[in-house]
Scaffold this motif. Structure first.
Motif, PDB file in Angstrom:
ATOM      1  N   MET A 223       6.733  18.023   3.389  1.00 53.55           N
ATOM      2  CA  MET A 223       5.464  18.683   3.233  1.00 53.55           C
ATOM      3  C   MET A 223       5.128  18.708   1.471  1.00 53.55           C
ATOM      4  N   GLN A 224       5.759  19.162   0.613  1.00 52.62           N
ATOM      5  CA  GLN A 224       5.984  19.180  -1.257  1.00 52.62           C
ATOM      6  C   GLN A 224       5.707  18.114  -1.646  1.00 52.62           C
ATOM      7  N   ALA A 225       6.124  16.656  -0.773  1.00 49.02           N
ATOM      8  CA  ALA A 225       6.267  15.127  -1.220  1.00 49.02           C
ATOM      9  C   ALA A 225       5.091  15.145  -0.389  1.00 49.02           C
ATOM     10  N   GLY A 226       4.250  15.463   0.364  1.00 51.81           N
ATOM     11  CA  GLY A 226       3.080  15.265   0.523  1.00 51.81           C
ATOM     12  C   GLY A 226       3.211  14.368   1.402  1.00 51.81           C
ATOM     13  N   TYR A 227       4.335  13.855   2.833  1.00 49.64           N
ATOM     14  CA  TYR A 227       4.361  13.183   3.483  1.00 49.64           C
ATOM     15  C   TYR A 227       4.077  14.456   5.102  1.00 49.64           C
ATOM     16  N   VAL A 228       3.990  15.725   4.161  1.00 44.74           N
ATOM     17  CA  VAL A 228       3.455  16.473   5.781  1.00 44.74           C
ATOM     18  C   VAL A 228       2.589  17.228   5.797  1.00 44.74           C
ATOM     19  N   SER A 229       1.172  17.286   6.252  1.00 42.69           N
ATOM     20  CA  SER A 229      -0.146  18.456   5.067  1.00 42.69           C
ATOM     21  C   SER A 229      -0.028  19.398   6.066  1.00 42.69           C
TER      22      SER A 229
ATOM     23  N   ARG B  34      10.516   3.945   9.655  1.00 40.43           N
ATOM     24  CA  ARG B  34       9.583   4.447   9.140  1.00 40.43           C
ATOM     25  C   ARG B  34       9.109   5.480   8.961  1.00 40.43           C
ATOM     26  N   MET B  35       8.776   6.496   8.100  1.00 43.90           N
ATOM     27  CA  MET B  35       8.783   7.407   7.480  1.00 43.90           C
ATOM     28  C   MET B  35       7.817   8.403   8.815  1.00 43.90           C
TER      29      MET B  35
ATOM     30  N   GLN C 142       6.246   4.110   4.715  1.00 49.30           N
ATOM     31  CA  GLN C 142       7.033   3.707   4.055  1.00 49.30           C
ATOM     32  C   GLN C 142       8.543   4.287   4.514  1.00 49.30           C
ATOM     33  N   SER C 143       9.850   3.288   4.396  1.00 51.72           N
ATOM     34  CA  SER C 143      10.721   3.474   5.095  1.00 51.72           C
ATOM     35  C   SER C 143      11.538   4.273   4.640  1.00 51.72           C
ATOM     36  N   VAL C 144      12.606   5.340   5.267  1.00 50.79           N
ATOM     37  CA  VAL C 144      13.438   6.222   5.120  1.00 50.79           C
ATOM     38  C   VAL C 144      14.239   5.794   3.923  1.00 50.79           C
ATOM     39  N   ARG C 145      14.505   4.757   3.326  1.00 50.57           N
ATOM     40  CA  ARG C 145      15.185   4.086   2.350  1.00 50.57           C
ATOM     41  C   ARG C 145      14.410   3.956   1.347  1.00 50.57           C
ATOM     42  N   ASP C 146      13.000   4.044   1.745  1.00 47.97           N
ATOM     43  CA  ASP C 146      12.200   4.358   0.276  1.00 47.97           C
ATOM     44  C   ASP C 146      12.550   6.073   0.143  1.00 47.97           C
ATOM     45  N   TRP C 147      12.120   6.445   0.889  1.00 46.87           N
ATOM     46  CA  TRP C 147      11.555   7.978   0.774  1.00 46.87           C
ATOM     47  C   TRP C 147      13.296   8.284   0.310  1.00 46.87           C
ATOM     48  N   MET C 148      13.970   7.987   0.385  1.00 53.92           N
ATOM     49  CA  MET C 148      15.725   8.496   0.452  1.00 53.92           C
ATOM     50  C   MET C 148      15.693   7.555  -1.394  1.00 53.92           C
ATOM     51  N   GLY C 149      15.571   6.586  -1.713  1.00 49.84           N
ATOM     52  CA  GLY C 149      15.658   6.748  -3.347  1.00 49.84           C
ATOM     53  C   GLY C 149      16.845   5.457  -3.472  1.00 49.84           C
ATOM     54  N   ASP C 150      17.033   5.329  -4.688  1.00 52.76           N
ATOM     55  CA  ASP C 150      18.453   4.633  -4.893  1.00 52.76           C
ATOM     56  C   ASP C 150      19.539   4.910  -5.094  1.00 52.76           C
ATOM     57  N   ARG C 151      19.370   7.072  -5.706  1.00 54.07           N
ATOM     58  CA  ARG C 151      20.197   7.093  -5.579  1.00 54.07           C
ATOM     59  C   ARG C 151      20.659   8.492  -4.803  1.00 54.07           C
ATOM     60  N   PRO C 152      19.831   8.959  -3.416  1.00 58.60           N
ATOM     61  CA  PRO C 152      20.097   9.964  -2.380  1.00 58.60           C
ATOM     62  C   PRO C 152      21.401  10.769  -2.866  1.00 58.60           C
ATOM     63  N   PRO C 153      21.440  11.801  -2.885  1.00 55.03           N
ATOM     64  CA  PRO C 153      22.188  13.207  -3.137  1.00 55.03           C
ATOM     65  C   PRO C 153      22.803  13.018  -1.661  1.00 55.03           C
ATOM     66  N   LEU C 154      24.279  12.990  -1.848  1.00 52.70           N
ATOM     67  CA  LEU C 154      25.052  13.375  -0.975  1.00 52.70           C
ATOM     68  C   LEU C 154      24.711  14.433   0.076  1.00 52.70           C
TER      69      LEU C 154
ATOM     70  N   HIS D 169       1.121  -1.279   0.304  1.00 52.52           N
ATOM     71  CA  HIS D 169       0.065  -0.218   0.066  1.00 52.52           C
ATOM     72  C   HIS D 169       0.801   1.110   0.342  1.00 52.52           C
ATOM     73  N   PRO D 170       1.920   1.832  -1.206  1.00 54.18           N
ATOM     74  CA  PRO D 170       2.961   2.727  -0.768  1.00 54.18           C
ATOM     75  C   PRO D 170       2.145   3.945  -1.767  1.00 54.18           C
ATOM     76  N   GLY D 171       0.474   3.796  -1.902  1.00 53.52           N
ATOM     77  CA  GLY D 171      -0.046   5.701  -2.065  1.00 53.52           C
ATOM     78  C   GLY D 171      -0.365   5.830  -1.227  1.00 53.52           C
ATOM     79  N   GLY D 172      -0.683   7.649  -1.389  1.00 53.60           N
ATOM     80  CA  GLY D 172      -1.789   7.963  -0.709  1.00 53.60           C
ATOM     81  C   GLY D 172      -1.054   8.335   0.566  1.00 53.60           C
ATOM     82  N   LYS D 173      -1.346   8.975   1.810  1.00 59.99           N
ATOM     83  CA  LYS D 173      -1.344   9.290   3.132  1.00 59.99           C
ATOM     84  C   LYS D 173      -0.467   7.861   4.170  1.00 59.99           C
ATOM     85  N   LEU D 174      -1.604   7.506   3.557  1.00 58.86           N
ATOM     86  CA  LEU D 174      -1.425   5.517   4.569  1.00 58.86           C
ATOM     87  C   LEU D 174       0.117   5.433   4.494  1.00 58.86           C
ATOM     88  N   GLY D 175       0.002   4.336   3.470  1.00 61.07           N
ATOM     89  CA  GLY D 175       1.182   4.493   3.029  1.00 61.07           C
ATOM     90  C   GLY D 175       2.605   4.868   2.574  1.00 61.07           C
TER      91      GLY D 175
END
Length: 323
Positions: A317-323, A283-284, A197-209, A187-193
């Motif tokens: 906030m911009q990404a939708g994690y915080v309302s 978790r986020m 997510q994990s912080v690693r999911d938020w970082m992605g596979d190539r997080p900026p240093l 359930h990765p979509g929406g506010k609940l999903g």
């Protein structure tokens, strides 16, 4: 009908539904446990089917099952008679819903399952019906009146089916040890999903240093690193590359209230030596709670004692994690 009469009728319908659910609760017995064991013993999908209103309820039950660890999908019974019986592989289980148990559209899939030895979990008010007789396990709904004054429109019966489907899904979820992390994967979509997510999911596979400076970095170098990093903070590193502290915009502003020339200050002078941090596998929702509880806008992501990312509330906030 005046307003008072309409309100009374609406409340009566709710009362009838409440009474139906109470009757259902009292009727739940070992058949549920047997149904769970049948599902767990089968390696394939749990396919849900039903006609009309039972089909709509079945679709919701299938979606709940799929999101809680039991691979499931809904197939329309009429479509099964026109080729979709091919979806009933030898390793599947069929969950069939019909209040009367006599829906004509269910006959072909039920006969097919009987011939192929595919177990059927039936959900009906009539265990002596065609569905009931052809079920490996029959989940019998109690005989209660519909809220419809003509006794025709499915109301209390569909509510009981929905509740019993939820009960089946939750018991299966418990038996499988399905966790919040597992739910987040489904359930990765929406506010609940997003919160699951994990912080690693938020970082992605190539997080900026993350922006970093050494302990000895000058005031000007610290300001430059914060500006270039665009996160409102910079991680301060020890000589071995591990985290020594953090300097935020707030730390810089507070430095101007000190006596003396701020330009003589180093990162070691400016930093907070014990910043709040989070691991990439957290978790986020936990990261957001940490920021909220400590009233901080910036959070360091640290792995093996080294900063790997910087989280800022504005980008969350911009990404939708915080309302």
């Amino acid at each position: 009908m005046n307003d008072a009469a309409m309100i009374d009728r609406a409340r009566e319908v709710v009362r009838l539904n409440v009474s139906a659910l109470q009757a259902l609760e009292a009727s739940v017995g070992e058949a549920v446990a047997r149904a769970v064991e049948v599902v767990l013993s089968r390696p394939g999908y749990l396919i849900v089917t039903g006609m009309g209103k039972s089909g709509h309820i079945g679709g919701k039950i299938a979606a709940t099952l799929a999101s809680t660890g039991t691979a499931s999908f809904f197939v329309h019974p009429a479509e099964m008679s026109h080729g979709d019986l091919g979806m009933l592989r030898d390793d599947v289980t069929l969950l069939a819903l019909s209040n009367s148990g006599e829906s004509r559209e269910l006959r072909d899939p039920l006969i097919f399952c009987r011939r192929k030895g595919i177990p059927v979990i039936g959900m009906t008010q009539r265990p002596d019906s065609f569905l009931g007789r052809n079920s490996t396990v029959c989940l019998t709904l109690p005989q209660v009146a519909e809220a419809c004054p003509n006794g025709l429109a499915p109301t209390t019966s569909t509510l009981m089916s929905l509740a019993l489907g939820d009960a089946l899904a939750m018991v299966l979820m418990d038996r499988r040890g399905f966790t919040a992390q597992d739910f987040g994967l489904h359930h990765p979509g929406g506010k609940l999903g997003m919160s699951l997510q994990s912080v690693r999911d938020w970082m992605g596979d190539r997080p900026p240093l993350p922006a970093t400076v050494e302990l000895s970095a000058s005031f000007v170098e610290v300001i430059s690193a914060i500006t270039e990093g665009r996160k409102g903070a910079v991680a301060v590193l020890n000589a071995d590359g591990t985290l020594g502290g953090i300097v935020t915009d707030g730390d810089v502003r507070r430095a101007f209230s000190r006596d003396g020339d701020v330009k003589t200050l180093t990162a070691a002078d400016l930093m907070s030596p014990h910043p709040k941090t989070v691991h990439p596998d957290a978790r986020m929702s936990d990261a957001l709670d940490l920021m909220t509880q400590n009233r901080i806008a910036t959070l360091l992501v640290v792995e093996d004692a080294r900063p790997v990312a910087i989280m800022h509330v504005a980008e969350l906030m911009q990404a939708g994690y915080v309302s």
